[in-house]
Motif scaffolding. Sequence first.
Motif, short mmCIF file in Angstrom:
data_model
loop_
_atom_site.label_atom_id
_atom_site.label_comp_id
_atom_site.label_asym_id
_atom_site.label_seq_id
_atom_site.Cartn_x
_atom_site.Cartn_y
_atom_site.Cartn_z
N SER A 1 -3.62 -16.67 -1.09
CA SER A 1 -4.08 -15.29 -0.95
C SER A 1 -5.47 -15.34 -0.30
CB SER A 1 -4.16 -14.62 -2.33
OG SER A 1 -4.59 -13.28 -2.16
N ASP A 2 -6.24 -14.26 -0.46
CA ASP A 2 -7.57 -14.24 0.15
C ASP A 2 -8.50 -15.25 -0.54
OD1 ASP A 2 -6.55 -12.22 1.60
OD2 ASP A 2 -7.73 -10.62 0.67
N ASP A 3 -9.36 -15.89 0.28
CA ASP A 3 -10.33 -16.86 -0.27
C ASP A 3 -11.19 -16.27 -1.37
OD1 ASP A 3 -11.57 -15.17 1.57
OD2 ASP A 3 -12.53 -16.77 2.72
N GLY B 1 3.36 -7.66 -1.89
CA GLY B 1 2.63 -6.59 -1.20
C GLY B 1 1.35 -7.08 -0.55
N SER B 2 0.99 -8.35 -0.71
CA SER B 2 -0.23 -8.86 -0.08
C SER B 2 0.09 -9.35 1.33
CB SER B 2 -0.84 -9.99 -0.91
OG SER B 2 -0.01 -11.13 -0.84
N THR B 3 -0.95 -9.42 2.15
CA THR B 3 -0.75 -9.93 3.52
C THR B 3 -0.27 -11.38 3.50
OG1 THR B 3 -3.13 -10.30 3.45
CG2 THR B 3 -2.38 -8.44 4.76
N ALA B 4 -0.70 -12.14 2.48
CA ALA B 4 -0.30 -13.55 2.40
C ALA B 4 1.21 -13.71 2.22
CB ALA B 4 -1.03 -14.24 1.25
N THR C 1 0.96 -9.28 -10.16
CA THR C 1 -0.50 -9.29 -10.35
C THR C 1 -1.04 -10.70 -10.19
OG1 THR C 1 -0.34 -9.72 -12.71
CG2 THR C 1 -0.34 -7.40 -12.05
N TYR C 2 -2.34 -10.77 -9.93
CA TYR C 2 -3.00 -12.07 -9.81
C TYR C 2 -3.02 -12.80 -11.15
CZ TYR C 2 -4.13 -11.24 -5.01
OH TYR C 2 -4.00 -11.04 -3.66
N THR C 3 -3.19 -12.04 -12.22
CA THR C 3 -3.21 -12.66 -13.55
C THR C 3 -1.92 -13.43 -13.79
OG1 THR C 3 -4.37 -10.66 -14.23
CG2 THR C 3 -3.67 -12.15 -15.99
N GLU D 1 0.60 -2.52 10.46
CA GLU D 1 1.72 -1.99 9.67
C GLU D 1 1.23 -0.94 8.67
OE1 GLU D 1 3.50 -5.26 7.72
OE2 GLU D 1 5.51 -4.42 7.81
N ARG D 2 0.14 -1.24 8.00
CA ARG D 2 -0.41 -0.29 7.02
C ARG D 2 -0.98 0.95 7.70
NH1 ARG D 2 -3.25 -4.97 3.31
NH2 ARG D 2 -1.34 -5.65 2.28
N LYS D 3 -1.51 0.74 8.94
CA LYS D 3 -2.07 1.90 9.66
C LYS D 3 -1.02 2.95 9.98
CE LYS D 3 -5.20 -0.39 12.51
NZ LYS D 3 -5.83 -0.49 13.79
N ASN E 1 1.68 -1.50 -5.37
CA ASN E 1 1.81 -0.05 -5.63
C ASN E 1 0.66 0.77 -5.06
OD1 ASN E 1 -0.40 -0.02 -7.36
ND2 ASN E 1 0.79 0.20 -9.23
N ARG E 2 -0.31 0.12 -4.42
CA ARG E 2 -1.51 0.89 -4.05
C ARG E 2 -1.24 1.97 -3.00
NH1 ARG E 2 -4.59 -4.56 -1.89
NH2 ARG E 2 -2.85 -5.19 -0.58
N ILE E 3 -0.38 1.68 -2.03
CA ILE E 3 -0.14 2.68 -0.98
C ILE E 3 0.63 3.87 -1.55
CG2 ILE E 3 1.17 3.06 1.16
CD1 ILE E 3 0.05 0.39 2.16
N ALA F 1 -9.50 -1.63 -2.88
CA ALA F 1 -8.76 -2.64 -3.63
C ALA F 1 -8.45 -3.86 -2.77
CB ALA F 1 -7.47 -2.03 -4.18
N THR F 2 -9.50 -4.52 -2.30
CA THR F 2 -9.35 -5.75 -1.47
C THR F 2 -8.26 -5.59 -0.41
OG1 THR F 2 -7.76 -6.82 -2.99
CG2 THR F 2 -10.10 -7.29 -3.35
N MET F 3 -8.20 -4.41 0.17
CA MET F 3 -7.07 -4.13 1.06
C MET F 3 -7.43 -4.39 2.53
SD MET F 3 -4.31 -1.12 1.07
CE MET F 3 -5.43 0.22 1.02
N THR F 4 -6.64 -5.24 3.14
CA THR F 4 -6.84 -5.60 4.54
C THR F 4 -6.28 -4.51 5.47
OG1 THR F 4 -6.57 -7.92 3.97
CG2 THR F 4 -6.21 -7.34 6.28
N ILE F 5 -7.01 -4.25 6.55
CA ILE F 5 -6.50 -3.34 7.59
C ILE F 5 -5.41 -4.09 8.36
CG2 ILE F 5 -7.07 -2.05 9.68
CD1 ILE F 5 -10.03 -2.17 8.83
N VAL G 1 -8.49 1.06 -7.91
CA VAL G 1 -9.09 -0.28 -7.78
C VAL G 1 -8.22 -1.29 -8.53
CG1 VAL G 1 -11.50 0.52 -7.57
CG2 VAL G 1 -10.58 0.01 -9.83
N LYS G 2 -8.49 -2.56 -8.26
CA LYS G 2 -7.82 -3.62 -9.02
C LYS G 2 -8.51 -3.78 -10.36
CE LYS G 2 -5.50 -5.78 -5.50
NZ LYS G 2 -6.03 -7.10 -5.20
N PHE G 3 -7.75 -4.22 -11.36
CA PHE G 3 -8.34 -4.49 -12.68
C PHE G 3 -8.32 -5.99 -12.99
CE2 PHE G 3 -8.06 -0.33 -15.37
CZ PHE G 3 -8.51 0.43 -14.31
N1 GLU Z 1 -6.40 -8.57 1.34
C1 GLU Z 1 -5.04 -8.90 1.16
C2 GLU Z 1 -4.15 -7.69 1.26
O1 GLU Z 1 -4.61 -6.63 1.47
C3 GLU Z 1 -4.76 -9.62 -0.13
C4 GLU Z 1 -5.50 -9.06 -1.29
C5 GLU Z 1 -4.65 -8.27 -2.18
O2 GLU Z 1 -3.60 -8.72 -2.54
O3 GLU Z 1 -5.07 -7.20 -2.50
O4 GLU Z 1 -2.98 -7.77 1.13
#
Ligand code: GLU
Length: 260
Positions: free
Chosen positions: A193-195, A154-157, A175-177, A112-114, A90-92, A105-109, A43-45
Motif C-alpha cells: 500500500s502507500d509508504d 478499493g486501494s490503488t495498490a 481495513t488496514y487493521t 478513474e476516480r475523477k 466505501n469512501r466514494i 482519507a489518504t485518497m489518491t487522485i 476520514v479513516k479511523f
Molecule cells: N492512497 C491510496 C488510495 O487512495 C491507498 C490508501 C488507501 O487505501 O486509502 O487508494
Amino acid sequence: MKRQVIYIFLLGLVIFFSGCKKQDETSDVLDKVLSRGKLIVGVKFDTKPFGYIDEKQNLTGFDVDLAKHIAKNLLGSEDKIEFKQVTPSNRILTLNSGQVDMIIATMTITDERKEVIDFSKPYYMAGQAILVPAKSDIGSMADLNGKRVIIIFGSTAEKNTRLMAPEAKISGYKTYTNGYSALKQGRADAITSDDTILMGFAMQDDSVKLLPKRYSKEPYAIGFKKGESSTRLRQRVDLILDEMIKSGQLNKLKAKWIKY
Ligand code: GLU
C-alpha cells in the motif's frame, strides 16, 4: 365542506414539504455546511498517521488536523465538525450518497476516480511500497510473484499490484487493521500500500520492515461529490490549501505527522 377544508389543508402541507425538499436538494454543499453550522468529513479511523484512534481514544492524525483546519476556516471553530469513518472501499459511496460533505482519507487522485468524484488540489505525495516480516527475503515487487500478498480493497495498490506482480496470490481486506494482523499471524508474506500508511506500522513494530523502493506516485487530495453542488466548497477548500502552502502551515502539518 369540512372534508374539503381538510383536503385543502393536506394538499397545502404536501406542497409546502415538497417545496422544502426541493430547496434542500438543490442547495449547494457549502450553503448546507454554513447553515448547518457543522462540517461533516469522512476520514479513516485505522490509518496511522493520517486518521486513527490514539491511546487516549481520540481520533487524530494528519487528515483529521487538516479537516479541523478547514472547519475553523469555514465556520470559525475547529470543533464545528463531525467525523464519519470511511474505508478505501466505501469512501466514494459515502460521499456520493451525501452522508459526508467531503472525504479526507489518504485518497489518491486517479483518472478513474475523477469520473465519479471531484478532487481538491493535492496536499500530500505518497508512493506504493511493500511491507514484509523483518526476516523475509522478499526485496522487490517482482519477488511478490508466487507469494501471498495482502491488499486493501478499493486501494490503488489493489490494481497496481495485479498489473506489476500478476502471479502474486492476492488476498484482500477491508481495513488496514485486519490486513496487518493477517500479516502478523503469518497468513501472508507481504502487504502492499502507500509508504506513509505502512510506515505507520513499521515504526512501532520491529518484526516488520518497509522495503525502500516506491512503485507509484500517490497524490492525496480531498474528495467532493461530483458536480456543481460541490464546486463552491471545493473552490473554498483549494483557497484554504493555497493559504496553508503559502504560510508554511501544510509543511508544519507534514513535520508533525510524518516522522521519516
Ligand atoms: N492512497 C491510496 C488510495 O487512495 C491507498 C490508501 C488507501 O487505501 O486509502 O487508494
